[in-house]
Design a protein around this motif. Structure first.
Motif, PDB file in Angstrom:
ATOM      1  N   VAL A  50      73.315  79.293  38.287  1.00 43.32           N
ATOM      2  CA  VAL A  50      72.775  80.529  38.413  1.00 43.32           C
ATOM      3  C   VAL A  50      73.177  80.793  37.171  1.00 43.32           C
ATOM      4  N   ALA A  51      74.632  80.461  36.491  1.00 40.64           N
ATOM      5  CA  ALA A  51      74.950  81.584  35.828  1.00 40.64           C
ATOM      6  C   ALA A  51      74.462  80.796  34.276  1.00 40.64           C
ATOM      7  N   LYS A  52      74.536  82.289  33.227  1.00 41.59           N
ATOM      8  CA  LYS A  52      74.012  81.350  32.288  1.00 41.59           C
ATOM      9  C   LYS A  52      75.233  80.834  31.144  1.00 41.59           C
ATOM     10  N   GLU A  53      76.513  81.303  31.140  1.00 43.28           N
ATOM     11  CA  GLU A  53      78.163  80.864  30.998  1.00 43.28           C
ATOM     12  C   GLU A  53      78.903  79.870  31.730  1.00 43.28           C
ATOM     13  N   VAL A  54      79.501  78.544  32.594  1.00 43.51           N
ATOM     14  CA  VAL A  54      80.379  78.964  33.047  1.00 43.51           C
ATOM     15  C   VAL A  54      81.885  78.381  31.747  1.00 43.51           C
ATOM     16  N   HIS A  55      82.900  79.224  31.721  1.00 42.50           N
ATOM     17  CA  HIS A  55      83.913  78.305  31.009  1.00 42.50           C
ATOM     18  C   HIS A  55      84.997  78.039  31.775  1.00 42.50           C
ATOM     19  N   LEU A  56      85.353  76.665  31.848  1.00 40.78           N
ATOM     20  CA  LEU A  56      86.053  76.459  33.038  1.00 40.78           C
ATOM     21  C   LEU A  56      87.945  76.293  32.140  1.00 40.78           C
ATOM     22  N   ALA A  57      88.786  76.704  32.798  1.00 42.97           N
ATOM     23  CA  ALA A  57      90.068  76.646  31.564  1.00 42.97           C
ATOM     24  C   ALA A  57      91.200  76.264  33.167  1.00 42.97           C
ATOM     25  N   ILE A  58      91.966  74.675  32.931  1.00 35.79           N
ATOM     26  CA  ILE A  58      92.658  74.348  33.606  1.00 35.79           C
ATOM     27  C   ILE A  58      94.095  74.155  32.726  1.00 35.79           C
ATOM     28  N   ARG A  59      94.726  73.475  33.250  1.00 33.25           N
ATOM     29  CA  ARG A  59      95.786  72.994  32.833  1.00 33.25           C
ATOM     30  C   ARG A  59      96.382  71.489  32.274  1.00 33.25           C
ATOM     31  N   GLY A  60      96.995  71.691  31.249  1.00 35.28           N
ATOM     32  CA  GLY A  60      97.107  70.271  30.373  1.00 35.28           C
ATOM     33  C   GLY A  60      97.036  70.536  29.014  1.00 35.28           C
ATOM     34  N   SER A  61      98.127  69.422  28.684  1.00 33.86           N
ATOM     35  CA  SER A  61      98.293  69.232  26.989  1.00 33.86           C
ATOM     36  C   SER A  61      97.368  68.954  26.065  1.00 33.86           C
ATOM     37  N   ASP A  62      96.872  67.638  26.629  1.00 33.14           N
ATOM     38  CA  ASP A  62      96.062  67.114  26.705  1.00 33.14           C
ATOM     39  C   ASP A  62      94.439  68.034  26.498  1.00 33.14           C
ATOM     40  N   ILE A  63      94.392  69.419  27.077  1.00 33.17           N
ATOM     41  CA  ILE A  63      92.401  69.652  27.263  1.00 33.17           C
ATOM     42  C   ILE A  63      92.432  70.433  26.307  1.00 33.17           C
ATOM     43  N   HIS A  64      91.064  70.705  25.373  1.00 32.95           N
ATOM     44  CA  HIS A  64      90.447  70.680  23.937  1.00 32.95           C
ATOM     45  C   HIS A  64      89.316  71.883  24.348  1.00 32.95           C
ATOM     46  N   PHE A  65      89.049  72.525  23.644  1.00 27.70           N
ATOM     47  CA  PHE A  65      87.544  73.246  23.894  1.00 27.70           C
ATOM     48  C   PHE A  65      86.432  72.470  23.932  1.00 27.70           C
ATOM     49  N   LYS A  66      85.752  72.432  24.329  1.00 30.86           N
ATOM     50  CA  LYS A  66      84.907  71.310  24.436  1.00 30.86           C
ATOM     51  C   LYS A  66      83.780  71.600  25.059  1.00 30.86           C
ATOM     52  N   LYS A  67      82.130  71.378  25.379  1.00 26.79           N
ATOM     53  CA  LYS A  67      81.250  71.402  26.295  1.00 26.79           C
ATOM     54  C   LYS A  67      80.903  69.764  27.040  1.00 26.79           C
ATOM     55  N   LEU A  68      80.553  70.344  28.088  1.00 17.84           N
ATOM     56  CA  LEU A  68      81.476  68.952  29.605  1.00 17.84           C
ATOM     57  C   LEU A  68      79.749  68.440  29.344  1.00 17.84           C
ATOM     58  N   GLU A  69      80.116  66.681  29.139  1.00 17.33           N
ATOM     59  CA  GLU A  69      78.406  66.165  28.891  1.00 17.33           C
ATOM     60  C   GLU A  69      77.865  66.317  30.010  1.00 17.33           C
ATOM     61  N   ASN A  70      76.070  66.511  29.880  1.00 24.84           N
ATOM     62  CA  ASN A  70      75.121  66.321  30.644  1.00 24.84           C
ATOM     63  C   ASN A  70      74.840  67.491  31.431  1.00 24.84           C
ATOM     64  N   ARG A  71      75.996  68.985  30.567  1.00 24.74           N
ATOM     65  CA  ARG A  71      75.590  70.035  31.081  1.00 24.74           C
ATOM     66  C   ARG A  71      75.509  71.139  30.028  1.00 24.74           C
ATOM     67  N   ASN A  72      74.504  71.760  30.852  1.00 25.41           N
ATOM     68  CA  ASN A  72      74.077  72.707  29.477  1.00 25.41           C
ATOM     69  C   ASN A  72      74.824  74.274  29.692  1.00 25.41           C
ATOM     70  N   ASN A  73      75.251  74.495  30.706  1.00 26.29           N
ATOM     71  CA  ASN A  73      76.068  75.552  30.746  1.00 26.29           C
ATOM     72  C   ASN A  73      77.765  76.021  30.907  1.00 26.29           C
ATOM     73  N   ILE A  74      78.084  74.274  30.780  1.00 25.11           N
ATOM     74  CA  ILE A  74      79.635  74.453  31.129  1.00 25.11           C
ATOM     75  C   ILE A  74      80.278  74.211  30.209  1.00 25.11           C
ATOM     76  N   TRP A  75      81.809  75.254  29.748  1.00 18.97           N
ATOM     77  CA  TRP A  75      82.349  74.289  28.496  1.00 18.97           C
ATOM     78  C   TRP A  75      84.269  74.598  29.201  1.00 18.97           C
ATOM     79  N   LEU A  76      85.027  73.663  28.721  1.00 18.92           N
ATOM     80  CA  LEU A  76      86.220  73.440  29.201  1.00 18.92           C
ATOM     81  C   LEU A  76      86.953  74.104  28.460  1.00 18.92           C
ATOM     82  N   HIS A  77      88.478  74.281  28.817  1.00 19.77           N
ATOM     83  CA  HIS A  77      89.115  75.231  27.577  1.00 19.77           C
ATOM     84  C   HIS A  77      90.498  75.117  28.757  1.00 19.77           C
ATOM     85  N   SER A  78      91.898  75.287  27.680  1.00 20.72           N
ATOM     86  CA  SER A  78      93.078  74.746  28.484  1.00 20.72           C
ATOM     87  C   SER A  78      93.200  76.506  28.671  1.00 20.72           C
ATOM     88  N   MET A  79      93.993  76.571  29.435  1.00 21.66           N
ATOM     89  CA  MET A  79      93.778  77.615  30.320  1.00 21.66           C
ATOM     90  C   MET A  79      94.516  79.094  29.410  1.00 21.66           C
TER      91      MET A  79
END
Length: 431
Positions: free
Chosen positions: A220-249
């Motif tokens: 239902v949301a326009k965009e969702v930005h997921l922030a998680i801990r981890g040294s290997d986490i880099h900004f990216k759009k999740l595959e097969n997801r039109n409106n979810i992005w992965l970020h570091s903390m």
């Protein structure tokens, strides 16, 4: 140990309290359960209400016990969640991974079938638990009825704390938290996705609830930005997801609404959702500092259950997480009942204290954070240790294999449909 007329108070009538009460009654002990609500089931009782303080920071707020969201389905199959001698068979929901309503029906049936309901004092909030006699090990329980300020007092010889740990939110800490102008909530106060229609959402967390809520809100949301801990986490759009992005903390938040992440990316969300877990909280417990909660470490506790200085007259059931919780609770409750009935022996106070110190030292050596003290490690070492103490047959190997297989599914970004697509019977045949 005293004779079998021992009076035991159990704080809470959720899954932990009910299993503990059953095991105590099986050993012939006199059991009283104190339940703040008017219904048994603890965290499995869905409550559509949310707290007025959406982050749960105000200690004087009206507290809603349950953290269930309306759509919640269990993330472990019923054959793994069920108790060892009371299978989680189908009631109204035929799915292998049923909704929370089915779990509540299971717990209610369990309480009825083992005659536990008559031992529950509903609507009784425990406000004080304190040892009043060191020699006779007497404990006073003060409780009050809903809507009443008058306090009732009763003495017991042992107390088992089973009040759950999904009520007092932990929130993420970052610079600018208080000055950020948008809406912030903890997942404890999430129920349905509709309030987030067409909004930009920043969601913090890497646990099962975080992924459940992420998937639901993204519909239902326009965009969702997921922030998680981890040294290997880099900004990216999740595959097969039109409106979810992965970020570091989150690095910081600003008064202009900006949320900056440690990977250098930023966004201007409408809301931040903290899916960041809970604090252990025992506001009623008075032990003169013998038992304390320090950075979410409840201690000192021997094997997560007994405080060495107060054992066996005070114990805790249900603290460990990242486990098959129902199995851990069942084994812990059997252990507590065995000890209180005199059938299972504990080490000396000194030996128990030494064991606790060894655990703390080991955690420090490997860099394991204090707030993860009660997170069980890989393998079923703890569960198998309890089985040995109780003299039970070894646990079937499939339980451990299934749990760790599913743990990978639960935290997978593309594992939305495993509950419906996984052929569990085929898997059982192939292992």
């Amino acid at each position: 140990m005293k004779d079998q007329s021992l009076k035991v108070a159990v704080i809470g009538a959720g899954m932990s309290g009910l299993l503990t009460a059953r095991e105590l009654k099986r050993q012939g002990l006199a059991v009283t359960l104190f339940e703040k609500n008017n219904k048994l089931g603890g965290t499995w009782v869905y409550d559509p209400r949310v707290e007025p303080d959406s982050l749960g920071l105000d200690p004087g707020r009206e507290i809603v016990h349950s953290s269930l969201y309306r759509s919640l389905r269990v993330n472990l199959p019923r054959r793994l969640m069920g108790f060892l001698d009371y299978p989680f068979s189908e009631r109204d929901d035929p799915r292998e991974f049923p909704g929370h309503e089915e779990v509540l029906r299971y717990v209610e049936d369990f309480a009825r079938d083992f005659g536990l309901v008559e031992s529950i004092r509903f609507g009784q909030e425990v406000v004080r638990v304190e040892r009043v006699d060191e020699v006779s090990h007497e404990w006073v329980i003060e409780s009050k009825s809903q809507g009443s300020e008058s306090v009732e007092e009763e003495v017991f010889e042992a107390v088992v704390v089973c009040n759950g740990h999904h009520t007092e939110p932990r929130i993420a800490e970052f610079p600018g938290l208080d000055a950020w102008p948008g809406v912030q909530i903890h997942s404890h106060n999430y129920r349905t996705p509709e309030p987030f229609q067409n909004q930009i959402v920043a969601l913090i967390g890497n646990g099962p609830s975080a992924y459940d809520i992420l998937r639901e809100i993204s519909s239902v949301a326009k965009e969702v930005h997921l922030a998680i801990r981890g040294s290997d986490i880099h900004f990216k759009k999740l595959e097969n997801r039109n409106n979810i992005w992965l970020h570091s903390m989150i690095e910081c938040t600003n008064e202009d609404g900006k949320v900056a992440f440690q990977d250098g990316s930023f966004v201007y969300p409408d809301v931040i959702i903290h899916c960041t877990g809970y604090k252990y909280h025992f506001p009623f417990l008075r032990t003169n500092g013998i038992v304390s909660v320090d950075d979410n470490r409840v201690g000192p506790l021997y094997k997560h259950v007994f405080p060495p200085k107060l054992a066996p007259w005070l114990s805790f059931v249900g603290l460990p997480y990242r486990a098959v919780t129902s199995l851990v609770i069942e084994l812990q409750s059997r252990w507590v009942a065995g000890v209180l009935s005199g059938k299972v022996a504990l080490p000396s106070e000194e030996e128990m204290a030494s064991s606790v110190e060894e655990l703390y030292q080991h955690m420090e050596e490997i860099g394991w954070p204090k707030h993860h003290t009660h997170q069980l490690q890989q393998k079923f070492d703890y569960e198998n240790w309890l089985v040995t103490q109780l003299g039970l047959p070894p646990l079937e190997e499939w339980r451990e294999q299934m749990y760790y297989y599913l743990l990978k599914k639960i935290t997978s970004h593309d594992g939305d449909d495993y509950r419906d697509t996984w052929d569990i019977n085929k898997w059982m045949q192939e292992i």
